[in-house]
Motif scaffolding. Structure first.
Motif, PDB file in Angstrom:
ATOM      1  N   ILE A   1       0.858  -1.179   0.000  1.00 34.09           N
ATOM      2  CA  ILE A   1       0.000   0.000   0.000  1.00 34.09           C
ATOM      3  C   ILE A   1       0.896   1.231   0.000  1.00 34.09           C
ATOM      4  CG2 ILE A   1      -1.756   1.277   1.261  1.00 34.09           C
ATOM      5  CD1 ILE A   1      -2.597  -1.426   2.487  1.00 34.09           C
ATOM      6  N   VAL A   2       0.637   2.151  -0.907  1.00 31.74           N
ATOM      7  CA  VAL A   2       1.399   3.396  -0.993  1.00 31.74           C
ATOM      8  C   VAL A   2       0.471   4.529  -0.580  1.00 31.74           C
ATOM      9  CG1 VAL A   2       2.665   4.956  -2.516  1.00 31.74           C
ATOM     10  CG2 VAL A   2       2.802   2.491  -2.867  1.00 31.74           C
ATOM     11  N   THR A   3       0.893   5.305   0.400  1.00 25.28           N
ATOM     12  CA  THR A   3       0.063   6.411   0.883  1.00 25.28           C
ATOM     13  C   THR A   3       0.740   7.733   0.564  1.00 25.28           C
ATOM     14  OG1 THR A   3       1.114   6.286   3.047  1.00 25.28           O
ATOM     15  CG2 THR A   3      -0.904   5.046   2.758  1.00 25.28           C
ATOM     16  N   LYS A   4      -0.064   8.696   0.133  1.00 23.25           N
ATOM     17  CA  LYS A   4       0.427  10.038  -0.165  1.00 23.25           C
ATOM     18  C   LYS A   4      -0.497  11.055   0.496  1.00 23.25           C
ATOM     19  CE  LYS A   4       2.382   8.796  -4.619  1.00 23.25           C
ATOM     20  NZ  LYS A   4       2.429   9.080  -6.057  1.00 23.25           N
ATOM     21  N   PHE A   5       0.082  12.066   1.045  1.00 20.95           N
ATOM     22  CA  PHE A   5      -0.666  13.158   1.662  1.00 20.95           C
ATOM     23  C   PHE A   5       0.135  14.426   1.389  1.00 20.95           C
ATOM     24  CE2 PHE A   5      -2.871  14.421   5.907  1.00 20.95           C
ATOM     25  CZ  PHE A   5      -3.774  15.196   5.198  1.00 20.95           C
ATOM     26  N   PRO A   6      -0.073  15.045   0.207  1.00 22.31           N
ATOM     27  CA  PRO A   6       0.760  16.180  -0.212  1.00 22.31           C
ATOM     28  C   PRO A   6       0.720  17.333   0.793  1.00 22.31           C
ATOM     29  CG  PRO A   6      -0.641  15.450  -2.008  1.00 22.31           C
ATOM     30  CD  PRO A   6      -1.086  14.726  -0.778  1.00 22.31           C
ATOM     31  N   GLY A   7       1.886  17.896   1.048  1.00 18.60           N
ATOM     32  CA  GLY A   7       1.986  19.076   1.892  1.00 18.60           C
ATOM     33  C   GLY A   7       2.007  18.780   3.382  1.00 18.60           C
ATOM     34  N   SER A   8       2.173  17.529   3.777  1.00 19.55           N
ATOM     35  CA  SER A   8       2.191  17.224   5.206  1.00 19.55           C
ATOM     36  C   SER A   8       3.518  16.570   5.579  1.00 19.55           C
ATOM     37  CB  SER A   8       1.032  16.302   5.561  1.00 19.55           C
ATOM     38  OG  SER A   8       1.163  15.089   4.879  1.00 19.55           O
ATOM     39  N   SER A   9       3.780  16.541   6.861  1.00 15.45           N
ATOM     40  CA  SER A   9       5.032  15.948   7.338  1.00 15.45           C
ATOM     41  C   SER A   9       4.918  14.424   7.364  1.00 15.45           C
ATOM     42  CB  SER A   9       5.350  16.469   8.747  1.00 15.45           C
ATOM     43  OG  SER A   9       4.388  15.972   9.659  1.00 15.45           O
ATOM     44  N   PRO A  10       6.054  13.721   7.367  1.00 17.45           N
ATOM     45  CA  PRO A  10       6.018  12.256   7.429  1.00 17.45           C
ATOM     46  C   PRO A  10       5.306  11.729   8.674  1.00 17.45           C
ATOM     47  CG  PRO A  10       8.213  12.991   6.813  1.00 17.45           C
ATOM     48  CD  PRO A  10       7.420  14.209   7.175  1.00 17.45           C
TER      49      PRO A  10
ATOM     50  N   VAL B   1       1.550  11.903   8.015  1.00 13.29           N
ATOM     51  CA  VAL B   1       1.133  10.848   7.084  1.00 13.29           C
ATOM     52  C   VAL B   1       1.069   9.515   7.813  1.00 13.29           C
ATOM     53  CG1 VAL B   1       1.758   9.571   4.995  1.00 13.29           C
ATOM     54  CG2 VAL B   1       2.053  12.037   5.070  1.00 13.29           C
ATOM     55  N   GLU B   2       2.049   9.247   8.663  1.00  8.72           N
ATOM     56  CA  GLU B   2       2.033   7.978   9.397  1.00  8.72           C
ATOM     57  C   GLU B   2       0.848   7.917  10.355  1.00  8.72           C
ATOM     58  OE1 GLU B   2       4.824   5.232  12.271  1.00  8.72           O
ATOM     59  OE2 GLU B   2       5.504   7.238  11.742  1.00  8.72           O
ATOM     60  N   ARG B   3       0.624   9.003  11.100  1.00  8.68           N
ATOM     61  CA  ARG B   3      -0.439   9.009  12.109  1.00  8.68           C
ATOM     62  C   ARG B   3      -1.837   9.034  11.484  1.00  8.68           C
ATOM     63  NH1 ARG B   3       1.205  13.243  14.549  1.00  8.68           N
ATOM     64  NH2 ARG B   3      -0.172  14.690  13.478  1.00  8.68           N
ATOM     65  N   GLU B   4      -2.045   9.851  10.455  1.00 10.52           N
ATOM     66  CA  GLU B   4      -3.377  10.062   9.903  1.00 10.52           C
ATOM     67  C   GLU B   4      -3.766   9.086   8.790  1.00 10.52           C
ATOM     68  OE1 GLU B   4      -5.509  12.293  11.117  1.00 10.52           O
ATOM     69  OE2 GLU B   4      -4.023  12.929  12.597  1.00 10.52           O
ATOM     70  N   VAL B   5      -2.767   8.579   8.052  1.00  9.89           N
ATOM     71  CA  VAL B   5      -3.090   7.743   6.894  1.00  9.89           C
ATOM     72  C   VAL B   5      -2.581   6.309   7.053  1.00  9.89           C
ATOM     73  CG1 VAL B   5      -2.862   7.523   4.390  1.00  9.89           C
ATOM     74  CG2 VAL B   5      -3.012   9.795   5.407  1.00  9.89           C
ATOM     75  N   SER B   6      -1.291   6.156   7.303  1.00  9.74           N
ATOM     76  CA  SER B   6      -0.682   4.816   7.299  1.00  9.74           C
ATOM     77  C   SER B   6      -1.148   3.948   8.463  1.00  9.74           C
ATOM     78  CB  SER B   6       0.841   4.926   7.328  1.00  9.74           C
ATOM     79  OG  SER B   6       1.291   5.580   6.165  1.00  9.74           O
ATOM     80  N   LYS B   7      -1.189   4.495   9.686  1.00 14.75           N
ATOM     81  CA  LYS B   7      -1.602   3.700  10.849  1.00 14.75           C
ATOM     82  C   LYS B   7      -3.020   3.151  10.706  1.00 14.75           C
ATOM     83  CE  LYS B   7       1.648   3.325  13.917  1.00 14.75           C
ATOM     84  NZ  LYS B   7       2.200   2.037  14.251  1.00 14.75           N
ATOM     85  N   PRO B   8      -4.018   3.961  10.318  1.00 14.72           N
ATOM     86  CA  PRO B   8      -5.366   3.386  10.149  1.00 14.72           C
ATOM     87  C   PRO B   8      -5.428   2.292   9.077  1.00 14.72           C
ATOM     88  CG  PRO B   8      -5.510   5.777  10.283  1.00 14.72           C
ATOM     89  CD  PRO B   8      -4.060   5.429  10.202  1.00 14.72           C
ATOM     90  N   ILE B   9      -4.655   2.450   8.004  1.00 11.31           N
ATOM     91  CA  ILE B   9      -4.635   1.415   6.967  1.00 11.31           C
ATOM     92  C   ILE B   9      -3.975   0.155   7.504  1.00 11.31           C
ATOM     93  CG2 ILE B   9      -3.681   0.775   4.720  1.00 11.31           C
ATOM     94  CD1 ILE B   9      -4.070   3.696   3.872  1.00 11.31           C
ATOM     95  N   GLU B  10      -2.853   0.286   8.227  1.00 12.52           N
ATOM     96  CA  GLU B  10      -2.195  -0.878   8.815  1.00 12.52           C
ATOM     97  C   GLU B  10      -3.115  -1.603   9.787  1.00 12.52           C
ATOM     98  OE1 GLU B  10       1.450   0.223  10.663  1.00 12.52           O
ATOM     99  OE2 GLU B  10       2.417   0.768   8.771  1.00 12.52           O
ATOM    100  N   GLU B  11      -3.851  -0.868  10.598  1.00 15.36           N
ATOM    101  CA  GLU B  11      -4.767  -1.489  11.556  1.00 15.36           C
ATOM    102  C   GLU B  11      -5.924  -2.182  10.848  1.00 15.36           C
ATOM    103  OE1 GLU B  11      -5.738   1.729  14.116  1.00 15.36           O
ATOM    104  OE2 GLU B  11      -3.778   1.695  15.123  1.00 15.36           O
ATOM    105  N   ALA B  12      -6.345  -1.673   9.696  1.00 12.05           N
ATOM    106  CA  ALA B  12      -7.428  -2.312   8.945  1.00 12.05           C
ATOM    107  C   ALA B  12      -6.949  -3.569   8.230  1.00 12.05           C
ATOM    108  CB  ALA B  12      -8.012  -1.330   7.934  1.00 12.05           C
TER     109      ALA B  12
END
Length: 79
Positions: free
Chosen positions: A47-56, A59-70
């Motif tokens: 899974i590749v996550t992108k969140f333009p204009g935000s810090s790493p 992206v980890e807290r708001e996008v990657s972690k929820p996907i990993e938990e799902a």
């Protein structure tokens, strides 16, 4: 010790024996029936996550972690 002494004292004999073992191994491998091979399937999820204009960290807290938990509850996943 026996193998190393034999290889030092009779190098040609040791080389012929190794060649014979390799040849026997190749011959045996070619005659191996297909049903004897293990059925191996490595589960992979990419899974590749992108969140333009935000810090790493964001992206980890708001996008990657929820996907990993799902995705994590799937059998065989090692996250």
């Amino acid at each position: 010790m026996f193998l190393s002494n034999l290889s030092i004292k009779r190098p040609i004999f040791a080389a012929v024996m190794m060649l014979a073992l390799v040849t026997l191994g190749i011959f045996s491998y070619r005659r191996l029936a297909i049903d004897m091979f293990p059925d191996v399937e490595i589960p992979v999820v990419s899974i590749v996550t992108k969140f333009p204009g935000s810090s790493p960290e964001t992206v980890e807290r708001e996008v990657s972690k929820p996907i990993e938990e799902a995705v994590n509850p799937f059998p065989g996943s090692n996250m």
